[in-house]
Enzyme design. Structure first.
Site, PDB file in Angstrom:
ATOM      1  CG  ASP A  10       6.038  15.625   3.045  1.00 50.04           C
ATOM      2  OD1 ASP A  10       5.082  15.263   2.340  1.00 50.04           O
ATOM      3  OD2 ASP A  10       7.173  15.849   2.591  1.00 50.04           O
ATOM      4  CG  ASP A  12       7.332  11.385  -1.868  1.00 51.72           C
ATOM      5  OD1 ASP A  12       8.049  10.370  -1.869  1.00 51.72           O
ATOM      6  OD2 ASP A  12       6.131  11.367  -2.189  1.00 51.72           O
TER       7      ASP A  12
END
Length: 225
Positions: A10, A12
């Site tokens: 991922d 953010d």
């Protein structure tokens, strides 16, 4: 069987800390349509979802027109703030992130990928700003997939990398990342420094520092082999 393995990140809340940029942009979006902005905690909770899904959760009573205006105003504010500050400065690496990416990339048996709620434009800008061109064999973004936790991003990344799901691990900071990993049948490592509390993550392993990640990846994938 191939010994190649795939590590999907991922972005953010996992690789970069874009909390300030996201919160300011969402506050500006709500202000732009004359609605009270959600709290910082509520905004943090939707990070990782596609923007349409995030706005639907933050403003369930908004009309379709209001929701569309929030989405567009958010995009405009995000672009303005990012352009003014620079993508690297407004979304800096978490401590140790770059070093671990370099370490994993140097391993000839490890492939890296990204699965993010960002748009393609947003991810491309971030990768360019941080000098990460060539790091990821697969870059999955919200433009082309259902929102997390749907497993579509992981399925596509696995297919593009040509690596078995039993040799794949998802690394993320939210329940959406972990639920996506579970739905796709891959290992799930949660990080404690992100936007969802570590105790809420349904992860196979939680790491509290980037330096712990390579060993956690090794142990999980060896156990699944």
């Amino acid at each position: 069987m191939s010994e190649l393995r795939l590590v999907i990140f991922d972005v953010d809340g996992t690789l970069v800390d874009s909390q300030g940029l996201i919160v300011r942009s969402m506050e500006a979006a709500f202000d732009g349509v004359g609605l009270p902005a959600p709290s910082r905690d509520k905004i943090k909770w939707i990070v990782g979802l596609s923007l349409d899904r995030a706005v639907a959760l933050l403003a369930p009573a908004a009309s379709d027109n209001e929701a569309q205006r929030i989405v567009q105003t958010y995009k405009d504010a995000f672009f303005t703030y990012r352009s003014a500050e620079g993508a690297a400065a407004s979304s800096p690496f978490f401590s140790g992130a770059r070093e671990v990416l370099d370490q994993l990339r140097a391993d000839p048996w490890t492939l890296l990928a990204v699965a993010t709620g960002k748009s393609k434009r947003g991810l491309d800008a971030l990768i360019e700003a941080h000098g990460l061109e060539g790091y990821f064999v697969s870059r999955q973004v919200a433009d082309f997939h259902p929102s997390k936790p749907h497993p579509s991003m992981i399925f596509t990344a696995v297919d593009e990398a040509g690596v078995a799901r039993s040799r794949t691990v998802m690394v993320g900071d939210t329940t959406y990342d972990m639920d996506m990993a579970k739905a796709a049948g891959v290992a799930a490592i949660g990080v404690s420094w992100g936007y969802h509390a570590a105790e809420t993550l349904n992860a196979d392993r939680i790491v509290g520092d980037f330096a712990e990640l390579p060993a956690a990846i090794n142990e999980l994938l060896e156990a699944r082999s």
